[in-house]
Write a protein that holds these residues in place. Structure first.
Motif, short mmCIF file in Angstrom:
data_model
loop_
_atom_site.label_atom_id
_atom_site.label_comp_id
_atom_site.label_asym_id
_atom_site.label_seq_id
_atom_site.Cartn_x
_atom_site.Cartn_y
_atom_site.Cartn_z
N GLU A 50 0.86 -1.17 0.00
CA GLU A 50 0.00 0.00 0.00
C GLU A 50 0.90 1.23 0.00
OE1 GLU A 50 -2.88 -0.72 -0.42
OE2 GLU A 50 -2.74 -2.82 0.15
N PRO A 51 0.48 2.30 -0.67
CA PRO A 51 1.27 3.54 -0.58
C PRO A 51 1.48 3.91 0.89
CG PRO A 51 -0.43 3.76 -2.24
CD PRO A 51 -0.68 2.45 -1.54
N ASP A 52 2.69 4.33 1.21
CA ASP A 52 3.04 4.63 2.59
C ASP A 52 2.53 6.01 2.96
OD1 ASP A 52 4.19 5.16 4.97
OD2 ASP A 52 6.26 4.76 4.35
N ARG A 53 1.50 6.03 3.80
CA ARG A 53 0.86 7.32 4.09
C ARG A 53 1.61 8.11 5.13
NH1 ARG A 53 -4.92 8.52 4.13
NH2 ARG A 53 -3.89 10.42 3.43
N VAL A 54 2.64 7.52 5.71
CA VAL A 54 3.44 8.28 6.67
C VAL A 54 4.41 9.18 5.92
CG1 VAL A 54 5.09 8.10 8.55
CG2 VAL A 54 3.18 6.48 8.39
N ARG A 55 4.93 8.68 4.80
CA ARG A 55 5.84 9.52 4.03
C ARG A 55 5.03 10.60 3.31
NH1 ARG A 55 8.99 7.64 0.07
NH2 ARG A 55 10.14 9.56 0.38
N LEU A 67 -8.77 4.89 -6.18
CA LEU A 67 -8.83 3.57 -6.81
C LEU A 67 -10.23 3.28 -7.33
CD1 LEU A 67 -6.71 1.55 -4.24
CD2 LEU A 67 -6.18 1.81 -6.69
N PRO A 68 -10.32 2.68 -8.51
CA PRO A 68 -11.64 2.29 -9.01
C PRO A 68 -12.20 1.15 -8.17
CG PRO A 68 -9.89 1.62 -10.55
CD PRO A 68 -9.22 2.36 -9.44
N PHE A 131 -0.33 1.86 -8.09
CA PHE A 131 -1.03 2.45 -9.23
C PHE A 131 -0.33 2.13 -10.55
CE2 PHE A 131 -2.97 4.78 -5.81
CZ PHE A 131 -4.27 4.99 -6.25
N GLY A 132 1.00 2.12 -10.51
CA GLY A 132 1.76 1.82 -11.72
C GLY A 132 1.50 0.40 -12.18
N ALA A 133 1.53 -0.56 -11.25
CA ALA A 133 1.32 -1.97 -11.61
C ALA A 133 -0.13 -2.19 -12.04
CB ALA A 133 1.68 -2.87 -10.43
N LEU A 134 -1.06 -1.50 -11.39
CA LEU A 134 -2.47 -1.60 -11.79
C LEU A 134 -2.63 -1.18 -13.25
CD1 LEU A 134 -5.55 -1.89 -11.30
CD2 LEU A 134 -5.53 0.48 -10.44
N CYS A 224 -12.13 11.18 -9.87
CA CYS A 224 -10.90 11.21 -9.10
C CYS A 224 -9.87 10.38 -9.83
CB CYS A 224 -11.09 10.61 -7.71
SG CYS A 224 -12.22 11.55 -6.67
N GLY A 225 -8.61 10.71 -9.64
CA GLY A 225 -7.64 9.87 -10.33
C GLY A 225 -6.20 10.15 -9.98
N HIS A 226 -5.40 9.20 -10.41
CA HIS A 226 -3.96 9.28 -10.23
C HIS A 226 -3.34 9.29 -11.62
CE1 HIS A 226 0.08 7.50 -9.53
NE2 HIS A 226 0.03 8.22 -8.44
#
Ligand SMILES: Nc1ncnc2c1ncn2[C@@H]1O[C@H](COP(=O)(O)OP(=O)(O)OP(=O)(O)O)[C@@H](O)[C@H]1O
Ligand SMILES: [Mg+2]
Lengths: 423, 268
Positions: A50-55, A67-68, A131-134, A224-226
């Motif tokens: 999961e994206p690291d939300r602390v950074r 995310l869809p 997101f990149g791998a998705l 929404c999107g990345h």
């Protein structure tokens, strides 16, 4: 606590499996090698953290919101109407989820100047982030555009990327041959409530090429999107990346520009205008991987009402990259006391023979400026328009005339709607 | 007939205010700065307003223009109509003008673009580019401002004197019916003072009026006010003619302190 958050995101991660990806590839008419690339990416998607939300990179945006809910194989409903080709365009490409790309070139353009290939995998580094791998596994609208070496395009290549269906996963690759000059305008349009976009764009500038790439996001509300852009500049190449974030709800835009060859130059010019509850979360990274390279970033955000602007910017100078110049500036203008901006500039410098500077400012709109203009007969909306225009001016002034006109054609209408809500 | 007897909507009155009180926010409280001002300016009249630093002259001028950070009580009349509930731009469009003591810079906005928008708003119609350019060139010549300023950003990096000249240039273009000129003479060299004074006189006519806030006699010799007011501690304490100016030059403001106290008492 961290575990709870992680599991919430994990449950939001859309399900992918081999059967789905094979069906998707079949619907797009892909060959066996392309299917294998999707399956390899699937493994990385499932393994991705999961994206690291602390950074700081993800501190301000919840990935689950982008995310869809699900990935399907169906083409976008109905036969999409083709917008007319802009008069100045060298070519127009439409990307719709679930459909093969369509290229329309200007009459009289020599054969082979612009070539289109379906898919956009070749040359891309395998992505390991979520997101990149998705996108790599399940992209559903893709194209590779090649501009022949030495070609000089008179007008821009317009790429219209349509957000539709629950998930639009566009994947665009632009390759500009050595010594060529090309301009690509990538416009993200469409969308609506519950539409999610995970897009990837790669821009490769050959040696000595001059490339202008603009990404403009004008989604409908609710989208929404990345979006991620990677540019690579070979030796002596000159790349200008223009970003505009105007529409949608939550947008996370990441631009990573690599100065790969000696003498390469990269400039990123960005503008975001957000209002309501919009959030524009923009990250830029200039990576100097070669000596005698120069980079410049100028990003300005205007936030009205309860909107939010986030900027994180990294300048990275590699060990061998001596004699580099890097400049980064981020300015934020807040039109309301409830609007918010965060700016985190970062330097990572491994070679000391460089010249780097960066700065960030966050300021509310100056009430005395507005009063002065209003005392000269301008109504509050006109006054705000002038002040915001003035705020953006020295950034837009750096753009070539036609690029500036293009960006302003989006800034003007967006500003008008923001002022409606502010007045 | 005393001016204060004239009704503020009398056709010969261009501007008036009645019992004007201006409050500023001061922490959780309010502070009263302008403490009840009555003013009547007839068409064709030039009034001067003199008063010590901090007496509230700029506050009065900005409040009359509708500055949003003040709370204002009392009536303000422009050409026979109440304007005190109007927004600043509505007052301006009806012909009220404020020349700022400290004109504000607006970086990124060129003088030309600003003036074109401002004039179109005042006149209620777009001005054709060529006509606008001609008008602009004439006004710049009148005010002896180098035409290169047309493409500079509004007041951005302008010297104090350049800003003041541009204020009067705007007064000439906007043709207000009533102008509040807040220390437009401060910081001007001798030549600039003459140019600014001539500009003010050129913009004045039998139909309009002005209130000129100043600390100095020099500009008054050029502009020749019909009425001179002394303003102290939020009150108009004395009204007269040019002889008042000479008295102030000689004696300062102290000798009027008693009248200020009386004014304070009568309002309390
Ligand atoms: N927002 C504010 N909060 C508190 N005090 C204020 C505020 N605005 C003005 N004042 C005070 O009101 C008084 C009047 O100020 P003003 O600027 O009107 O004076 P002035 O007569 O124009 O002086 P000068 O001749 O120096 O220009 C001053 O004491 C000033 O400090
Ligand atoms: Mg003052």
């Amino acid at each position: 606590m961290a575990d709870v958050t992680a599991s919430l995101i994990a449950s939001a991660r859309p399900a992918l499996d081999e059967g789905l990806l094979r069906a998707l590839a079949a619907s797009l008419g892909e060959d066996a090698a392309a299917v294998q690339r999707r399956l390899a990416a699937l493994a990385r998607y499932e393994a991705a953290d999961e994206p690291d939300r602390v950074r700081h990179l993800w501190r301000f945006t919840n990935p689950a919101a982008l995310l869809p809910a699900a990935i399907g194989t169906a083409a976008a409903g109905g036969a999409p109407a083709r917008a007319p080709r802009p008069g100045d365009a060298a070519a127009v490409i439409d990307l719709w989820p679930g459909m093969a790309p369509v290229l329309e070139t200007a009459p009289g353009l020599p054969e082979g100047t612009i070539m289109l290939a379906a898919g956009a995998d070749a040359g891309a580094q395998p992505a390991t982030d979520l997101f990149g791998a998705l996108n790599e596994a399940a992209w559903n609208a893709g194209a590779t555009v090649k501009v022949a070496a030495g070609a000089r395009l008179a007008g821009p290549i317009h790429v219209r990327v349509h957000a539709a269906g629950p998930a639009a996963l566009p994947r665009l690759r632009v390759e500009v041959g050595a010594g060529a000059e090309a301009s690509v305008v990538e416009q993200h349009v469409g969308g609506g409530p519950d539409v999610r976009v995970a897009g990837r764009t790669f821009v490769a500038a050959g040696a000595g090429a001059r490339v202008r790439h603009a990404l403009v996001q004008v989604w409908e509300a609710g989208t929404c999107g990345h979006l991620a852009v990677e540019t690579a500049a070979a030796a002596d190449a000159d790349v200008l990346t223009v970003c505009g974030v105007f529409g949608g709800d939550d947008t996370k835009l990441e631009v990573e520009a690599v100065l790969a060859g000696a003498g390469a130059r990269s400039e990123i010019i960005g503008v975001a205008l957000v209002a309501g509850k919009q959030h524009a979360d923009v990250h830029t990274c200039h990576r100097h991987a070669a000596a005698h390279t120069a980079s410049r970033i100028d990003y300005k955000a205007v936030a009205g009402q309860q909107a939010r602007s986030t900027y994180t910017g990294l300048i990275r100078i590699d060990d061998e990259a001596h004699h580099c110049e890097a400049y980064q500036e981020n300015r934020n203008l807040l039109l309301s006391s409830r609007a918010r901006a965060d700016a985190i500039p970062e330097l990572e410098i491994h070679n000391q023979e460089v010249s780097c500077s960066h700065g960030a400012t966050i300021a509310p709109v100056d009430e005395e400026q507005l009063f002065y203009l209003e005392s000269r007969c301008l109504d509050p909306r006109e006054a705000l328009g002038l002040v915001v225009g003035g705020f953006l001016e020295n950034t837009l002034a750096r753009l070539p005339d036609d690029a500036r006109a293009m960006v302003e054609s989006f800034v003007g209408p967006r500003l008008a709607t923001i002022r409606e809500g502010t007045a | 007939m005393s001016d204060q007897m004239l009704s503020p909507d009398h056709p010969s009155v261009v501007f008036a205010c009645r019992n004007l009180r201006v409050f500023v926010k001061d922490g959780d409280n309010e502070k009263l700065i302008v403490r009840g001002v009555d003013l009547t300016v007839r068409r064709g009249e030039k009034h001067a307003l003199m008063g010590p630093n901090g007496s509230g002259k700029s506050t009065l001028a900005a409040a009359l223009m509708g500055h949003p950070s003040y709370r204002v009580e009392g009536d303000i009349w422009l050409e026979g109509e109440r304007v005190d509930t109007l927004e600043p731009h509505e007052r301006a469009r009806r012909g009220l003008f404020l020349s700022f003591q400290y004109p504000v810079a607006v970086p990124g906005v060129t003088v030309a673009n600003f003036l074109r928008a401002s004039l179109a708003a005042r006149r209620g119609a777009e001005i054709p580019v060529r006509a606008f350019r001609q008008e602009l060139n004439e006004a710049f010549a009148t005010m002896s401002i180098d035409p290169s300023f047309i493409t500079r950003y509004l007041n951005d990096g302008f010297s104090g004197g350049e800003k003041k000249k541009l204020e009067i240039l705007q007064m000439l273009l906007l043709k207000p019916s009533f102008s509040l000129l807040d220390e437009t003479d401060s910081g001007l060299d001798i030549d600039a003072l003459k140019i600014v004074s001539e500009g003010i006189n050129l913009a004045s006519g039998p139909q309009n009026g002005l209130l000129l806030v100043t600390h100095y006699q020099r500009i008054l010799n050029h502009v020749q006010p019909d009425v001179v007011h002394v303003f102290m501690n939020g009150h108009l304490v004395r009204t007269g003619g040019m002889e008042l100016v000479s008295a102030l030059e000689e004696r300062g403001y102290d000798w009027l302190a008693d009248e200020a106290a009386v004014a304070e008492g009568s309002r309390a």
